[in-house]
Design a protein around this motif. Structure first.
Motif, short mmCIF file in Angstrom:
data_model
loop_
_atom_site.label_atom_id
_atom_site.label_comp_id
_atom_site.label_asym_id
_atom_site.label_seq_id
_atom_site.Cartn_x
_atom_site.Cartn_y
_atom_site.Cartn_z
N UNK A 3 0.84 -1.20 0.00
CA UNK A 3 0.00 0.00 0.00
C UNK A 3 0.87 1.25 0.00
N UNK A 4 0.59 2.18 -0.92
CA UNK A 4 1.40 3.39 -1.05
C UNK A 4 0.67 4.64 -0.58
N UNK A 5 -0.66 4.65 -0.68
CA UNK A 5 -1.41 5.86 -0.36
C UNK A 5 -2.60 5.53 0.52
N UNK A 6 -2.74 6.25 1.62
CA UNK A 6 -3.83 6.02 2.57
C UNK A 6 -4.46 7.34 2.95
N UNK A 7 -5.72 7.53 2.57
CA UNK A 7 -6.46 8.76 2.84
C UNK A 7 -7.53 8.48 3.88
N UNK A 8 -7.31 8.96 5.10
CA UNK A 8 -8.25 8.76 6.20
C UNK A 8 -8.94 10.07 6.59
N UNK A 9 -8.96 11.00 5.67
CA UNK A 9 -9.60 12.28 5.93
C UNK A 9 -11.07 12.08 6.30
N UNK A 10 -11.55 12.86 7.26
CA UNK A 10 -12.93 12.82 7.75
C UNK A 10 -13.22 11.58 8.60
N UNK A 11 -12.20 10.79 8.89
CA UNK A 11 -12.40 9.61 9.71
C UNK A 11 -12.29 9.97 11.19
N UNK A 12 -13.20 9.45 12.01
CA UNK A 12 -13.19 9.71 13.44
C UNK A 12 -12.22 8.77 14.16
N UNK A 13 -11.87 9.16 15.36
CA UNK A 13 -11.09 8.31 16.28
C UNK A 13 -9.70 7.94 15.77
N UNK A 14 -9.09 8.85 15.01
CA UNK A 14 -7.69 8.65 14.62
C UNK A 14 -6.83 9.05 15.81
N UNK A 15 -5.96 8.16 16.24
CA UNK A 15 -5.16 8.42 17.44
C UNK A 15 -3.75 7.87 17.25
N UNK A 16 -2.92 8.06 18.28
CA UNK A 16 -1.58 7.50 18.25
C UNK A 16 -1.62 5.99 18.06
N UNK A 17 -2.57 5.33 18.72
CA UNK A 17 -2.69 3.87 18.59
C UNK A 17 -2.98 3.48 17.15
#
Length: 316
Positions: free
Chosen positions: A48-62
């Motif tokens: 996997x080269x590109x990951x778009x998690x924009x607008x995703x909730x609960x993004x954290x250090x974990x």
């Protein structure tokens, strides 16, 4: 099986359709399914080269730790975390994970991660030296020190967004001009400690700069004159709210930056028809011009500009 040939976006992390009558009852299930699906993506997409998690909730250090522990960490080049509602859960620790395991990262967008400090930028500067695009909009705790580390180690930067980084000064622009000479786009919206001296720094080495956003920066004609002489490849210039800018500064920009396509002069309330007539004479490629609050400019000069640039969209 998962198709690893296209970027994974946050929309892929939710079920495609949910019956409206059952939506509220299934909220927890949806979240659980999203996490499960994401883990499967990480497990199966080793390249996997590109990951778009924009607008995703609960993004954290974990969450970032999960990414770095997956088989795709070494291949990941783009990570977009724009408009994540819980971006304050991303701290310097999250950037440490990225720096340790994502050495090939080139594009990183982490706007409004308000807990990130210079320590986090230092982590990035040590492990992610291939960065070409970095967006730290609204990361108000970072200072010149952190950006010195970034600019020195990430000399291939082409796009840098520092909008809303309230503590940065002209010293940051000095570092950028010293190390990131290939930079093409720089966003400094609401960086109110940026002055003419910062633009003078940029003018000395950022000869490839094409886009510059100076919304409400503390600059005047002195800085614009220096900018026009050194950064004459500018295509987009945002001077919204730079109230100390006059016809002298705008005219110099017009005469030297003849490749301009978009210019925002809104709130520059002391400029007159002189500025518009100069743009009409030299900037034949203009397609957008914003003049909100520029009450000294008349329709005569606007019509003259439109005659020269028939495709221009003028808003006032």
């Amino acid at each position: 099986q998962f198709n690893c040939g296209s970027p994974i976006s946050s929309s892929n992390l939710m079920p495609i359709s949910v019956n409206k009558r059952k939506r509220n009852a299934r909220k927890s299930t949806i979240k659980e399914d999203s996490i499960t699906l994401f883990n499967k993506i990480l497990l199966n997409c080793g390249h996997l080269q590109s990951l778009d998690l924009s607008l995703t909730h609960n993004i954290s250090n974990h969450f970032l730790q999960q990414i770095t522990r997956s088989s795709c960490s070494s291949s990941l080049q783009t990570l977009l975390l724009s408009n994540c509602m819980s971006s304050n859960q991303i701290t310097d620790t999250g950037l440490m994970y990225l720096s340790m395991y994502c050495a090939n990262l080139q594009r990183l967008h982490i706007p409004w991660a308000t807990e990130i400090t210079d320590i986090g930028l230092n982590h990035l500067s040590r492990g992610c030296t291939s960065l070409t695009a970095l967006d730290v909009t609204g990361c108000k705790l970072i200072t010149d020190d952190g950006l010195h580390d970034i600019s020195k180690s990430c000399s291939e930067l082409l796009i840098l967004n520092l909008s809303g980084c309230l503590n940065i000064t002209d010293e940051t622009l000095r570092h950028i001009s010293q190390f990131c000479i290939s930079l093409k786009s720089l966003h400094l919206l609401s960086c109110k400690k940026i002055t003419n001296q910062g633009l003078i720094h940029l003018s000395k080495s950022l000869f490839e700069l094409q886009s510059l956003h100076l919304y409400k920066c503390q600059i005047s004609d002195v800085g614009l004159i220096a900018l026009s002489e050194g950064c004459n490849k500018l295509q987009f210039l945002d001077l919204y709210g730079c109230r100390r800018v006059s016809d002298n500064g705008v005219s110099n920009i017009g005469q030297h930056c003849t490749k301009l396509e978009a210019l925002d002069l809104s709130g520059c309330d002391i400029i007159t028809d002189t500025s518009i007539n100069t743009l009409a004479q030299y900037c034949k490629n203009l397609t957008r011009l914003h003049l909100y609050g520029c009450n000294l400019i008349t329709e005569i000069s606007i019509r003259n500009l439109i005659n020269v640039c028939p495709n221009i969209d003028v808003k006032r």
